[in-house]
Design a protein around this motif. Structure first.
Motif, PDB file in Angstrom:
ATOM      1  N   LYS A 126      55.986 -15.594  32.263  1.00 32.33           N
ATOM      2  CA  LYS A 126      56.017 -16.382  31.038  1.00 32.33           C
ATOM      3  C   LYS A 126      57.437 -16.435  30.463  1.00 32.33           C
ATOM      4  CE  LYS A 126      52.319 -16.052  28.349  1.00 32.33           C
ATOM      5  NZ  LYS A 126      51.199 -15.492  27.548  1.00 32.33           N
ATOM      6  N   ASP A 127      57.716 -17.472  29.709  1.00 30.10           N
ATOM      7  CA  ASP A 127      59.060 -17.632  29.156  1.00 30.10           C
ATOM      8  C   ASP A 127      59.317 -16.587  28.076  1.00 30.10           C
ATOM      9  OD1 ASP A 127      58.707 -19.079  26.293  1.00 30.10           O
ATOM     10  OD2 ASP A 127      57.195 -19.816  27.693  1.00 30.10           O
ATOM     11  N   ASP A 128      60.574 -16.241  27.936  1.00 34.53           N
ATOM     12  CA  ASP A 128      60.961 -15.173  27.005  1.00 34.53           C
ATOM     13  C   ASP A 128      60.553 -15.478  25.564  1.00 34.53           C
ATOM     14  OD1 ASP A 128      62.022 -13.671  29.025  1.00 34.53           O
ATOM     15  OD2 ASP A 128      64.096 -14.314  28.701  1.00 34.53           O
ATOM     16  N   THR A 171      62.752  -4.671  23.513  1.00 32.11           N
ATOM     17  CA  THR A 171      62.250  -5.345  22.312  1.00 32.11           C
ATOM     18  C   THR A 171      60.964  -4.696  21.824  1.00 32.11           C
ATOM     19  OG1 THR A 171      63.215  -7.425  23.111  1.00 32.11           O
ATOM     20  CG2 THR A 171      61.580  -7.569  21.338  1.00 32.11           C
ATOM     21  N   ILE A 174      56.918 -14.592  25.025  1.00 35.90           N
ATOM     22  CA  ILE A 174      56.737 -13.141  25.062  1.00 35.90           C
ATOM     23  C   ILE A 174      57.245 -12.500  23.771  1.00 35.90           C
ATOM     24  CG2 ILE A 174      57.425 -11.004  26.227  1.00 35.90           C
ATOM     25  CD1 ILE A 174      57.566 -12.670  28.840  1.00 35.90           C
ATOM     26  N   MET A 175      58.418 -12.918  23.318  1.00 37.44           N
ATOM     27  CA  MET A 175      58.997 -12.332  22.107  1.00 37.44           C
ATOM     28  C   MET A 175      58.166 -12.673  20.874  1.00 37.44           C
ATOM     29  SD  MET A 175      61.353 -10.579  23.327  1.00 37.44           S
ATOM     30  CE  MET A 175      62.148 -10.466  24.932  1.00 37.44           C
ATOM     31  N   ARG A 178      65.207  -8.794  33.046  1.00 36.85           N
ATOM     32  CA  ARG A 178      64.259  -9.402  32.109  1.00 36.85           C
ATOM     33  C   ARG A 178      63.238  -8.381  31.624  1.00 36.85           C
ATOM     34  NH1 ARG A 178      61.603 -14.997  33.688  1.00 36.85           N
ATOM     35  NH2 ARG A 178      60.970 -14.767  31.493  1.00 36.85           N
ATOM     36  N   VAL A 208      52.674 -10.953  30.059  1.00 37.21           N
ATOM     37  CA  VAL A 208      54.042 -11.339  30.413  1.00 37.21           C
ATOM     38  C   VAL A 208      54.088 -12.154  31.700  1.00 37.21           C
ATOM     39  CG1 VAL A 208      55.141  -9.460  29.159  1.00 37.21           C
ATOM     40  CG2 VAL A 208      54.406  -9.092  31.520  1.00 37.21           C
ATOM     41  N   LYS A 225      64.730  -6.100  29.054  1.00 37.84           N
ATOM     42  CA  LYS A 225      64.845  -6.789  27.767  1.00 37.84           C
ATOM     43  C   LYS A 225      63.510  -6.792  27.024  1.00 37.84           C
ATOM     44  CE  LYS A 225      65.985 -11.283  25.710  1.00 37.84           C
ATOM     45  NZ  LYS A 225      66.394 -12.701  26.005  1.00 37.84           N
ATOM     46  N   ILE A 226      62.428  -7.060  27.742  1.00 39.83           N
ATOM     47  CA  ILE A 226      61.095  -7.048  27.131  1.00 39.83           C
ATOM     48  C   ILE A 226      60.767  -5.667  26.584  1.00 39.83           C
ATOM     49  CG2 ILE A 226      58.627  -7.232  27.638  1.00 39.83           C
ATOM     50  CD1 ILE A 226      59.424  -9.413  29.729  1.00 39.83           C
ATOM     51  N   ILE A 281      58.516  -8.472  37.631  1.00 38.73           N
ATOM     52  CA  ILE A 281      59.530  -9.166  36.831  1.00 38.73           C
ATOM     53  C   ILE A 281      60.912  -8.583  37.144  1.00 38.73           C
ATOM     54  CG2 ILE A 281      60.344  -9.600  34.470  1.00 38.73           C
ATOM     55  CD1 ILE A 281      57.451  -9.518  33.559  1.00 38.73           C
TER      56      ILE A 281
END
Length: 289
Positions: free
Chosen positions: A44-46, A87, A49-50, A80, A21, A83-84, A76
């Motif tokens: 890293k951009d979302d 998910t 990561i997703m 954010r 991440v 959210k990671i 982080i």
């Protein structure tokens, strides 16, 4: 999975899903460390990561642990990171634990309530590099925190219910402060009282400042016998209420795995026997004597 640069993880995360991440380390100034030299720290951009979480959901169903790479994922911003983790929890519901590296700066930026929120979302263990409890040594290696701050932040993350694994480095004080490093590290470990301690023998990395100091005669790494003496002094000064003190990394000359407090006396006796030449040690150790 999208991996950028060199990927590092603790030995105990060998079989974990490695979700990168961040890249690099936000501190990246320690004189002994070459892990992230030349790597710029970034989150890293979302979308990336997703996408990696989706990949893990399809292809990593046999792994029940996940580790957030790289060296400083806890830094982080909370929104954010939540959210990671949400998910991950939704798409990988079988996971039993999420691990993360933590340093004093990243822990300080989180409130206890925020750390508790991360615990509820699956972060079960944090790995913190103490390296030494000796303030002179911590300043010399440019660790970025003194022993008081290490104790404060170690206690803080433990108070949130996140287990703590602390790494210390045998030899990092050099020959000049070998015993001060050992006993002061034991003092700080006792004050934090983590669940796990991992003692590694320092292995100098070319092109790091400490390696250059050694090459130019300004600093000297203790020999194998000195490393073992440090291990004994450090363990003697360490009081854990219910933790493990390991020195079974490949870098160590005498592998030990002690549950404290019950195994302390017999482990110290083992170290003394090794120093007296009464225990079979690694061939590398015998060559170094």
């Amino acid at each position: 999975m999208d991996y950028q640069g060199n990927i590092f993880r603790p030995p105990s995360e060998a079989h974990s899903i490695l979700l990168q991440v961040t890249t690099g380390c936000s501190h990246n100034k320690c004189t002994f460390c070459g892990m992230y030299k030349g790597t710029r720290f970034s989150i890293k951009d979302d979308a990336t990561i997703m996408a990696d979480i989706d990949f893990a959901a399809k292809h990593c169903r046999r792994q029940n642990r996940l580790f957030l790479c790289d060296g400083d994922a806890l830094i982080i911003p909370q929104k954010r990171l939540v959210k990671i983790l949400e998910t991950v929890r939704k798409k990988l519901p079988w996971l039993e634990r999420i691990g993360v590296y933590a340093n004093t700066k990243s822990i300080q930026r989180k409130s206890v309530d925020e750390l508790k929120e991360l615990r509820q979302l699956g972060i079960g263990i944090a790995y913190m590099g103490l390296e030494s409890g000796d303030d002179v040594t911590l300043t010399a290696i440019k660790k970025g925190a003194d022993s008081k701050k290490m104790i404060e932040m170690g206690r803080k993350i433990r108070s949130a219910g996140i287990k703590l694994s602390i790494t210390v480095l045998l030899g990092v004080g050099g020959t000049e402060r070998s015993q001060q490093h050992a006993t002061e590290t034991g003092r700080v470990l006792s004050a934090i009282d983590p669940e796990y301690v991992g003692a590694l023998s320092l292995m100098l990395t070319p092109n790091t400042p400490l390696f250059v100091d050694q090459q130019q005669g300004r600093w000297q790494l203790p020999d194998a016998n000195g490393m073992l003496e440090e291990l004994g002094s450090m363990l003697a000064a360490t009081e854990l209420s219910n933790g493990y003190f390991h020195a079974n990394h490949a870098s160590n000359y005498l592998p030990i795995k002690a549950k404290l407090p019950e195994d302390k006396v017999k482990t110290l006796e083992l170290i003394q026997k090794a120093l007296a030449g009464k225990v079979n040690l690694k061939p590398e150790y015998m060559r170094a004597l």
